[in-house]
Write an enzyme that holds these catalytic residues in place. Structure first.
Site, PDB file in Angstrom:
ATOM      1  N   LYS A 178     -10.483  26.317  -8.781  1.00 31.20           N
ATOM      2  CA  LYS A 178      -8.944  26.907  -8.032  1.00 31.20           C
ATOM      3  C   LYS A 178      -9.187  27.261  -6.721  1.00 31.20           C
ATOM      4  CE  LYS A 178      -5.280  29.858  -8.987  1.00 31.20           C
ATOM      5  NZ  LYS A 178      -4.476  30.402  -9.762  1.00 31.20           N
ATOM      6  N   LYS A 232      -7.399  22.552  -9.025  1.00 28.96           N
ATOM      7  CA  LYS A 232      -5.669  22.435  -8.176  1.00 28.96           C
ATOM      8  C   LYS A 232      -6.225  23.012  -7.239  1.00 28.96           C
ATOM      9  CE  LYS A 232      -3.295  26.522  -9.138  1.00 28.96           C
ATOM     10  NZ  LYS A 232      -2.731  27.521  -9.655  1.00 28.96           N
TER      11      LYS A 232
HETATM   12  C1  PBG Z   1      -2.522  32.189 -11.315  1.00 27.50           C
HETATM   13  C2  PBG Z   1      -1.944  30.996 -11.133  1.00 27.50           C
HETATM   14  C3  PBG Z   1      -1.293  30.337 -10.261  1.00 27.50           C
HETATM   15  C4  PBG Z   1      -0.518  29.212 -10.055  1.00 27.50           C
HETATM   16  C5  PBG Z   1      -0.810  28.641 -11.214  1.00 27.50           C
HETATM   17  N1  PBG Z   1      -1.503  29.967 -11.693  1.00 27.50           N
HETATM   18  C6  PBG Z   1      -0.666  31.503  -8.336  1.00 27.50           C
HETATM   19  C7  PBG Z   1      -2.179  31.321  -7.437  1.00 27.50           C
HETATM   20  O1  PBG Z   1      -3.311  32.171  -8.246  1.00 27.50           O
HETATM   21  O2  PBG Z   1      -2.016  32.627  -6.903  1.00 27.50           O
HETATM   22  C8  PBG Z   1       0.110  28.258  -8.772  1.00 27.50           C
HETATM   23  C9  PBG Z   1       0.559  26.806  -9.282  1.00 27.50           C
HETATM   24  C10 PBG Z   1       1.798  26.305  -8.629  1.00 27.50           C
HETATM   25  O3  PBG Z   1       1.431  26.815  -6.716  1.00 27.50           O
HETATM   26  O4  PBG Z   1       2.103  25.530  -8.637  1.00 27.50           O
HETATM   27  N2  PBG Z   1      -1.523  32.412 -12.484  1.00 27.50           N
END
Ligand code: PBG
Length: 307
Positions: A178, A232
């Site tokens: 991520k 992601k």
């Molecule tokens: C954290 C989380 C995030 C997203 C999914 N789970 C945000 C982050 O890390 O700030 C982002 C998903 C998206 O942008 O569609 N719980």
């Protein structure tokens, strides 16, 4: 006849938001077509998605009360736990319910963990909280928990807690690679998150410039017991998706995130791009790169287009 890849509703997971304490669904300005659902509107939406052939949803909760520990995330009567119960009652095994497992939507400071005295996420103290949340989500009926906080050791800690509580059958979809991207902005509107002090997540999410480090994170999560792994965002990291698919033997998921969706909508609203054509091209590219599972806010639109 010679087409090499094609989208199917089975590939898609719809990310959905459910908000505590609202009477009507609340539109999300930066995510056109997406809302913060009430429990009732979530049930309706998911029934329609199931009818379209979408096999799974991933749930994010917006609690009424946030605190430094994000305690609502593990409340047995927290909004996500209640929504999971609703959806499992409605659909049973016909729907895979995935719960995002993190505290950022629930903490007053917006970080993905509890903070130490220096104001930084305390990795190991956070793992204990993730374990409690995993069990609360499993008790509610989640089929898959998806830890998204990027704390080191989170998959092993959660697997241990689930097994210990008798939830051996609950699977883990690890947000393994991520990235600390600039593409999560609209999501943070959707869950009412502002990171305290203008902070960011670069201390725990991946450097956008790194591929080898991402592969290392993916391998570690598989070794810790992840049943599936996620990359992601999706489109800027198709190289990582392709490499993960080639090297790993677990299902590879990709999250086409909020910013990726919002960009296409903004351009289409200006008449600069054709919404459906670009949605299919983008999500199709994620499949072509090797993703077995695609989380996208376009899930409904794509499934409708495929009927
Ligand atoms: C954290 C989380 C995030 C997203 C999914 N789970 C945000 C982050 O890390 O700030 C982002 C998903 C998206 O942008 O569609 N719980």
């Amino acid at each position: 006849m010679v087409r090499e890849s094609r989208l199917h509703p089975d590939d898609l997971v719809a990310p959905l938001f459910v908000r505590e304490g609202v009477e009507e669904p609340q539109p999300i300005g930066s995510l056109p077509g997406q809302v913060q659902h009430t429990r009732a509107s979530l049930r309706q939406e998911v029934s329609e998605l199931v009818d379209l052939g979408i096999p799974a949803v991933v749930l994010f909760g917006v609690p009424e009360h946030k605190d430094p520990e994000g305690s609502e995330a593990q409340n047995p009567n927290g909004i996500v736990q209640l929504a999971v119960q609703d959806l499992k009652a409605d659909h049973g095994d016909d729907l895979v319910v995935i719960t995002d497992l993190c505290v950022d939507e629930y903490t007053s400071h917006g970080h993905c963990g509890v903070l130490d005295s220096a104001g930084q996420p305390d990795n190991d103290a956070t793992l204990e909280i993730y374990q409690q949340i995993a069990v609360a989500q499993a008790v509610a009926g989640a089929d898959i928990v998806a830890p998204s906080g990027m704390m080191d050791g989170q998959v092993a800690a959660i697997r241990h807690a689930l097994d210990h509580a008798g939830h051996e059958q609950v699977a883990i979809l690890a947000y393994a690679a991520k990235y600390a991207t600039a593409l999560y902005g609209p999501f943070r509107d959707a869950v009412d998150v502002t990171i305290a002090g203008g902070g960011n997540r670069k201390g725990y999410q991946q450097d956008v410039a790194n591929t080898r480090e991402a592969m290392q994170e993916l391998r570690e999560d598989v070794a810790e017991g992840a049943d599936m792994v996620m990359i992601k965002p999706a489109l800027p990291y198709l190289d990582v998706i392709a490499q993960a698919r080639a090297e790993l033997d677990v299902p590879v998921a990709a999250y086409h995130v909020s910013g990726e969706y919002a960009m296409v909508h903004a351009a289409a609203a200006n008449g600069w791009l054709e919404l459906d054509a670009v949605a299919f091209e983008h999500v199709g590219a994620i499949k072509r790169a090797g993703a077995d599972i695609i989380l996208t806010y376009f899930a409904r639109r794509i499934a409708e287009g495929l009927q």
